[in-house]
Design an enzyme around this catalytic site. Sequence first.
Site, mmCIF file in Angstrom:
data_model
loop_
_atom_site.group_PDB
_atom_site.id
_atom_site.type_symbol
_atom_site.label_atom_id
_atom_site.label_comp_id
_atom_site.label_asym_id
_atom_site.label_seq_id
_atom_site.Cartn_x
_atom_site.Cartn_y
_atom_site.Cartn_z
ATOM 1 N N TYR A 141 0.827 -1.213 0.000
ATOM 2 C CA TYR A 141 0.000 0.000 0.000
ATOM 3 C C TYR A 141 0.861 1.262 0.000
ATOM 4 O O TYR A 141 0.430 2.310 -0.481
ATOM 5 C CB TYR A 141 -0.908 0.032 1.234
ATOM 6 C CG TYR A 141 -2.265 -0.607 1.046
ATOM 7 C CD1 TYR A 141 -2.371 -1.897 0.549
ATOM 8 C CD2 TYR A 141 -3.423 0.082 1.388
ATOM 9 C CE1 TYR A 141 -3.616 -2.490 0.401
ATOM 10 C CE2 TYR A 141 -4.669 -0.506 1.239
ATOM 11 C CZ TYR A 141 -4.755 -1.793 0.751
ATOM 12 O OH TYR A 141 -5.996 -2.373 0.613
ATOM 13 N N LYS B 171 3.009 -15.309 1.899
ATOM 14 C CA LYS B 171 3.163 -16.020 0.621
ATOM 15 C C LYS B 171 4.657 -16.306 0.489
ATOM 16 O O LYS B 171 5.323 -15.900 -0.483
ATOM 17 C CB LYS B 171 2.609 -15.158 -0.524
ATOM 18 C CG LYS B 171 2.496 -15.858 -1.864
ATOM 19 C CD LYS B 171 1.404 -16.913 -1.934
ATOM 20 C CE LYS B 171 1.463 -17.641 -3.268
ATOM 21 N NZ LYS B 171 0.490 -18.762 -3.352
ATOM 22 N N ASP C 296 -3.257 -18.058 0.021
ATOM 23 C CA ASP C 296 -4.290 -18.716 -0.794
ATOM 24 C C ASP C 296 -4.992 -19.798 0.030
ATOM 25 O O ASP C 296 -6.217 -19.913 0.021
ATOM 26 C CB ASP C 296 -3.710 -19.263 -2.112
ATOM 27 C CG ASP C 296 -2.439 -20.084 -1.930
ATOM 28 O OD1 ASP C 296 -1.860 -20.096 -0.822
ATOM 29 O OD2 ASP C 296 -2.007 -20.726 -2.923
ATOM 30 N N ASP D 41 -6.438 -6.864 4.074
ATOM 31 C CA ASP D 41 -7.573 -6.197 3.431
ATOM 32 C C ASP D 41 -8.503 -7.246 2.837
ATOM 33 O O ASP D 41 -9.718 -7.220 3.039
ATOM 34 C CB ASP D 41 -7.053 -5.244 2.340
ATOM 35 C CG ASP D 41 -8.175 -4.555 1.596
ATOM 36 O OD1 ASP D 41 -9.102 -4.055 2.263
ATOM 37 O OD2 ASP D 41 -8.139 -4.523 0.345
ATOM 38 N N ASP E 111 -12.379 -8.930 4.457
ATOM 39 C CA ASP E 111 -13.672 -8.904 3.762
ATOM 40 C C ASP E 111 -14.259 -10.309 3.727
ATOM 41 O O ASP E 111 -15.456 -10.513 3.909
ATOM 42 C CB ASP E 111 -13.517 -8.396 2.321
ATOM 43 C CG ASP E 111 -13.768 -6.894 2.199
ATOM 44 O OD1 ASP E 111 -13.480 -6.168 3.173
ATOM 45 O OD2 ASP E 111 -14.237 -6.450 1.131
#
Length: 360
Positions: free
Chosen positions: A141, A192, A224, A248, A252
């Site tokens: 970000y 990751k 993942d 982020d 959600d």
Amino acid sequence: MSKNILILPGDGIGPEIVNEAVKVLACLRDDFALDIEMDEALVGGAAYDAAGHPLPEATLQLAREADAILLGAVGGPKWEPLEIAVRPEKGLLGLRSELKLFANLRPAILYPQLAAASTLKAEVVAGLDIMIVRELTGGIYFGQPRGVRKLESGEREGFNTLVYRESEVERIVRVAMDIAMKRNRRVCSVDKANVLECTELWREVATRTGADYPEVALSHMYVDNAAMQLVRAPKQFDVMVTTNMFGDILSDCAAMLTGSIGMLPSASLDEAGKGMYEPIHGSAPDIAGRGLANPLATILSVAMLLRYSLDEAEMAGRIESAVDKVLNSGMRTADIHSAGMQKVGTEQMGDAVVMALREA
Ligand code: IPM
Ligand code: MG
């Protein structure tokens, strides 16, 4: 001395939901002697329209001075054509980075009353209580360099940088560990590491930091797989800690497990516990101005504000019980509505919470 709370309604449904949360704060102030003052300022698209910038200097100054900040939401299609540097989202990102709010706490709790509102089977989500700890002031970000450049061939290329210093990983992992100590003592660090060097380092630092907390069981998961596990068997998680962007996305996803993203509050804290509080849903431009939005995530954000920044756990508890009571009464905004329940709008929901507070 009274505590100062800065109210930043923002855009879209922001002003509507914040209005209900302010009613709750005003009720605690007037009926329960909560010693607060409230100020209001512009942020996001509303600030861009009024002052030409999504985070005006005056707003930033008030935010620095406040004891805590309550934010609605920012953004909307109206401002999408603007260049990234002045888009509403920059107002929010600017507040996070200027105030050094590196620790973002996103609890995903399923209210038993809403089990039927989840898109997942009730037995998969019943009793769900996860805390996602998202790093909020670093990673892709904010990493430099970033931008869109023109190649010799004339083709354009967009690029961003994923970057984390060891100290940034360590401090967010410590936050997760401390929270886990007060919960079920399990932390899953999400990365990751099989592909990205930056998160390979993340895993190494997480492991090293975790060693200082022998009572906490630390595990690691690729992002993942974490996304899959969240919808397959979410109750395996207690605390999850991860990078800005993975957090982020995963938050959600976790939100939907609880029936609606309209229910989830969040806290963004600095090293000293000063914080900004906001619902994790966005500005929902499609329903803005129609009195349909669920104000509960914002009201529950007020509860987090009281607990984490104002040290008013008892007041926070009052809000949470009031919300519980209102849900028990069968009132539901459209996003959490199911058969047999009473459908209400934003204001009615806010008023019901205030009433439940007064009756308690
Ligand atoms: C969130 C939002 C923000 C983010 C946007 C509005 C910039 O999605 O708080 O999750 O990406 O962090
Ligand atoms: Mg988001």
